[in-house]
Design a protein around this motif. Structure first.
Motif, PDB file in Angstrom:
ATOM      1  N   VAL A  83      66.846  38.221   8.785  1.00  0.00           N
ATOM      2  CA  VAL A  83      67.236  36.817   8.922  1.00  0.00           C
ATOM      3  C   VAL A  83      68.658  36.602   8.422  1.00  0.00           C
ATOM      4  CG1 VAL A  83      66.807  34.488   8.049  1.00  0.00           C
ATOM      5  CG2 VAL A  83      64.905  35.865   8.894  1.00  0.00           C
ATOM      6  N   PHE A  84      68.963  37.094   7.222  1.00  0.00           N
ATOM      7  CA  PHE A  84      70.307  36.926   6.684  1.00  0.00           C
ATOM      8  C   PHE A  84      71.355  37.610   7.547  1.00  0.00           C
ATOM      9  CE2 PHE A  84      68.500  35.614   2.566  1.00  0.00           C
ATOM     10  CZ  PHE A  84      69.397  34.617   2.222  1.00  0.00           C
ATOM     11  N   GLN A  85      71.103  38.858   7.936  1.00  0.00           N
ATOM     12  CA  GLN A  85      72.092  39.620   8.705  1.00  0.00           C
ATOM     13  C   GLN A  85      72.331  39.013  10.083  1.00  0.00           C
ATOM     14  OE1 GLN A  85      69.920  43.241   8.309  1.00  0.00           O
ATOM     15  NE2 GLN A  85      71.201  44.048   6.676  1.00  0.00           N
ATOM     16  N   THR A  86      71.270  38.530  10.723  1.00  0.00           N
ATOM     17  CA  THR A  86      71.423  37.925  12.042  1.00  0.00           C
ATOM     18  C   THR A  86      72.089  36.561  11.945  1.00  0.00           C
ATOM     19  OG1 THR A  86      69.411  39.068  12.766  1.00  0.00           O
ATOM     20  CG2 THR A  86      70.200  37.260  14.143  1.00  0.00           C
ATOM     21  N   MET A  87      71.658  35.761  10.993  1.00  0.00           N
ATOM     22  CA  MET A  87      72.197  34.409  10.845  1.00  0.00           C
ATOM     23  C   MET A  87      73.691  34.428  10.510  1.00  0.00           C
ATOM     24  SD  MET A  87      70.916  31.473   8.190  1.00  0.00           S
ATOM     25  CE  MET A  87      71.224  32.530   6.770  1.00  0.00           C
ATOM     26  N   LEU A  88      74.088  35.330   9.616  1.00  0.00           N
ATOM     27  CA  LEU A  88      75.482  35.406   9.187  1.00  0.00           C
ATOM     28  C   LEU A  88      76.293  36.408  10.000  1.00  0.00           C
ATOM     29  CD1 LEU A  88      74.909  35.264   5.328  1.00  0.00           C
ATOM     30  CD2 LEU A  88      75.478  33.393   6.887  1.00  0.00           C
ATOM     31  N   TYR A 138      74.368  29.060  -2.253  1.00  0.00           N
ATOM     32  CA  TYR A 138      74.474  28.163  -1.103  1.00  0.00           C
ATOM     33  C   TYR A 138      75.356  26.952  -1.425  1.00  0.00           C
ATOM     34  CZ  TYR A 138      73.154  24.881   2.557  1.00  0.00           C
ATOM     35  OH  TYR A 138      73.189  23.981   3.586  1.00  0.00           O
ATOM     36  N   LEU A 139      75.144  26.353  -2.584  1.00  0.00           N
ATOM     37  CA  LEU A 139      75.901  25.151  -2.933  1.00  0.00           C
ATOM     38  C   LEU A 139      77.387  25.454  -3.103  1.00  0.00           C
ATOM     39  CD1 LEU A 139      73.409  23.506  -5.456  1.00  0.00           C
ATOM     40  CD2 LEU A 139      73.950  22.738  -3.136  1.00  0.00           C
ATOM     41  N   ILE A 140      77.710  26.587  -3.698  1.00  0.00           N
ATOM     42  CA  ILE A 140      79.117  26.926  -3.908  1.00  0.00           C
ATOM     43  C   ILE A 140      79.810  27.273  -2.592  1.00  0.00           C
ATOM     44  CG2 ILE A 140      80.663  28.638  -4.967  1.00  0.00           C
ATOM     45  CD1 ILE A 140      78.723  28.742  -7.325  1.00  0.00           C
ATOM     46  N   SER A 141      79.084  27.901  -1.689  1.00  0.00           N
ATOM     47  CA  SER A 141      79.704  28.376  -0.438  1.00  0.00           C
ATOM     48  C   SER A 141      79.642  27.363   0.694  1.00  0.00           C
ATOM     49  CB  SER A 141      79.035  29.671   0.015  1.00  0.00           C
ATOM     50  OG  SER A 141      77.666  29.447   0.294  1.00  0.00           O
ATOM     51  N   LEU A 214      61.340  29.096  12.913  1.00  0.00           N
ATOM     52  CA  LEU A 214      62.783  29.031  12.699  1.00  0.00           C
ATOM     53  C   LEU A 214      63.536  30.101  13.470  1.00  0.00           C
ATOM     54  CD1 LEU A 214      62.737  28.310   8.869  1.00  0.00           C
ATOM     55  CD2 LEU A 214      63.530  26.742  10.641  1.00  0.00           C
ATOM     56  N   SER A 215      62.850  31.138  13.938  1.00  0.00           N
ATOM     57  CA  SER A 215      63.536  32.194  14.684  1.00  0.00           C
ATOM     58  C   SER A 215      64.148  31.654  15.978  1.00  0.00           C
ATOM     59  CB  SER A 215      62.565  33.329  15.003  1.00  0.00           C
ATOM     60  OG  SER A 215      61.536  32.893  15.881  1.00  0.00           O
ATOM     61  N   ARG A 216      63.633  30.549  16.481  1.00  0.00           N
ATOM     62  CA  ARG A 216      64.225  29.948  17.681  1.00  0.00           C
ATOM     63  C   ARG A 216      65.639  29.466  17.397  1.00  0.00           C
ATOM     64  NH1 ARG A 216      58.890  26.198  18.913  1.00  0.00           N
ATOM     65  NH2 ARG A 216      57.390  27.921  19.141  1.00  0.00           N
ATOM     66  N   SER A 217      65.829  28.815  16.245  1.00  0.00           N
ATOM     67  CA  SER A 217      67.175  28.373  15.885  1.00  0.00           C
ATOM     68  C   SER A 217      68.065  29.552  15.515  1.00  0.00           C
ATOM     69  CB  SER A 217      67.114  27.373  14.728  1.00  0.00           C
ATOM     70  OG  SER A 217      66.499  27.945  13.582  1.00  0.00           O
ATOM     71  N   LEU A 218      67.455  30.644  15.043  1.00  0.00           N
ATOM     72  CA  LEU A 218      68.233  31.833  14.706  1.00  0.00           C
ATOM     73  C   LEU A 218      68.929  32.386  15.949  1.00  0.00           C
ATOM     74  CD1 LEU A 218      68.910  33.866  12.441  1.00  0.00           C
ATOM     75  CD2 LEU A 218      66.888  35.154  13.109  1.00  0.00           C
ATOM     76  N   GLY A 241      67.056  25.970   6.413  1.00  0.00           N
ATOM     77  CA  GLY A 241      65.658  26.353   6.579  1.00  0.00           C
ATOM     78  C   GLY A 241      65.480  27.855   6.655  1.00  0.00           C
ATOM     79  N   LEU A 242      66.347  28.528   7.398  1.00  0.00           N
ATOM     80  CA  LEU A 242      66.278  29.988   7.505  1.00  0.00           C
ATOM     81  C   LEU A 242      66.566  30.654   6.167  1.00  0.00           C
ATOM     82  CD1 LEU A 242      68.085  30.414  10.925  1.00  0.00           C
ATOM     83  CD2 LEU A 242      65.773  31.226  10.411  1.00  0.00           C
ATOM     84  N   MET A 243      67.587  30.161   5.462  1.00  0.00           N
ATOM     85  CA  MET A 243      67.916  30.731   4.159  1.00  0.00           C
ATOM     86  C   MET A 243      66.768  30.557   3.176  1.00  0.00           C
ATOM     87  SD  MET A 243      71.928  29.969   3.359  1.00  0.00           S
ATOM     88  CE  MET A 243      71.676  30.663   1.719  1.00  0.00           C
ATOM     89  N   SER A 244      66.162  29.377   3.174  1.00  0.00           N
ATOM     90  CA  SER A 244      65.063  29.111   2.240  1.00  0.00           C
ATOM     91  C   SER A 244      63.888  30.044   2.514  1.00  0.00           C
ATOM     92  CB  SER A 244      64.614  27.649   2.353  1.00  0.00           C
ATOM     93  OG  SER A 244      65.672  26.767   2.048  1.00  0.00           O
TER      94      SER A 244
END
Length: 336
Positions: A83-88, A138-141, A214-218, A241-244
């Motif tokens: 999830v992280f690698q695909t999203m970012l 997340y908040l800092i970035s 959430l994979s649909r939004s991914l 949502g994906l990060m959480s």
């Protein structure tokens, strides 16, 4: 075009089935083989309620819960990393590199060293630590929208600080407590039991459907923020949502077995290559389970009379894979 898509789906299905079969074989090997071997008929008799002296206890209280937790932990880490690698859109964006696993480690070691915590208290501390650090990253970035490179850099900064904190705490405590902390930090399935398996199953009952939805939004986020917004996707809400969900998956796995190194980092890229450079959460979950089961079998049988932490073996796989990933990226003109 339709024929090409049908062939691609059939090929992907066959590869998923093949990796799933490998996971089943590795699961069976962990249950049947090792320092104490059990026959297949005896396993089915034990599962049916028969009491075989010695074998029943070893299978039901050691081998089986260890293998079940290995599968569940691998699925959690594999999904979280993918999830992280695909999203970012960056293969380095896994929980064990961008600081989330370090948050769990620092919190757990603090509980062990300063408060003498053990068992469930350490797991709960790891869970809370991962969530708090992920929220801080997340908040800092997020200023101006969360950019992948910014989140990764902030996460690496947190990881460095938390790693230093862990080292400081270990150097300031007694030898026995330091050894307990180091054992946990290596990631291990040695203390697996059915209670931990039940907690993981309960967590996955909630998190797997969330990841599926959430994979649909991914799939939209892979195209970039502007393209995703143009498709009507609420980019920041989807990313949050994906990060959480991914953080929760990594956190519950870390709480159950410690920060098993490199599983989240390895699963996504391997899954993509198995599917012809196409992301797949299902494949990443299967690859994660296979890595943990295979590494645990090696760890349990590499040295006669000793059972190494599984994280020792998975950690040894991470460094050469990173070098290989960088080398292939440079050859294809994608290197930094």
């Amino acid at each position: 075009m339709a024929l090409v898509r049908a062939r691609r789906r059939r090929s992907s299905g066959l590869r998923l089935a093949a990796v799933g079969a490998v996971v089943v074989v590795l699961f069976a090997a962990n249950v049947l083989l090792g320092s104490y071997t059990v026959t297949i008929p005896d396993v089915f008799r034990i599962l049916g309620g028969a009491d075989i002296p010695g074998a029943s206890f070893i299978v039901m209280e050691n081998k089986l819960p260890r293998s079940v937790i290995g599968v569940l932990v691998g699925v959690c880490f594999g999904l979280a990393g993918a999830v992280f690698q695909t999203m970012l859109r960056n293969p380095l964006a896994s929980p064990d590199i961008i600081g989330i696993s370090y948050g769990a480690s620092a919190s757990a070691v603090t509980a062990i060293v300063l408060f003498g915590a053990a068992g469930a208290a350490v797991s709960l501390s790891a869970l809370v630590g991962a969530m708090v650090v992920a929220a801080a990253i997340y908040l800092i970035s997020r200023r101006g929208g969360v950019a992948g490179y910014r989140l990764i850099l902030v996460g690496i900064g947190f990881a460095a600080v938390l790693h230093a904190l862990v080292n400081f705490l270990i150097t300031r405590t007694d030898l026995r407590t330091a050894s307990e902390a180091l054992l946990w930090l290596n990631g291990s399935l040695n203390s697996s039991n059915w209670d931990r398996a039940a907690v993981l199953v309960a967590a996955l009952v909630v998190l797997l459907p969330a990841a599926a939805v959430l994979s649909r939004s991914l799939q939209g986020l892979v195209l970039g923020d502007d393209a995703a917004a143009g498709l009507g996707l609420r980019v920041e809400a989807s990313r949050l949502g994906l990060m959480s969900t991914a953080v929760a998956l990594a956190a519950v796995a870390t709480a159950a077995a410690g920060p098993v190194a490199s599983v989240a980092f390895l699963s996504g890229p391997i899954a993509r290559r198995l599917l012809g450079n196409r992301p797949s959460l299902v494949m990443a979950a299967l690859v994660g389970a296979g890595i943990v089961l295979g590494a645990d079998f090696i760890a349990a049988n590499l040295i006669p009379g000793a059972s190494l932490p599984v994280g020792v073996v998975t950690g040894a796989l991470g460094a050469p894979f990173l070098l290989w990933l960088l080398a292939t990226a440079n050859r294809s003109g994608q290197g930094g």
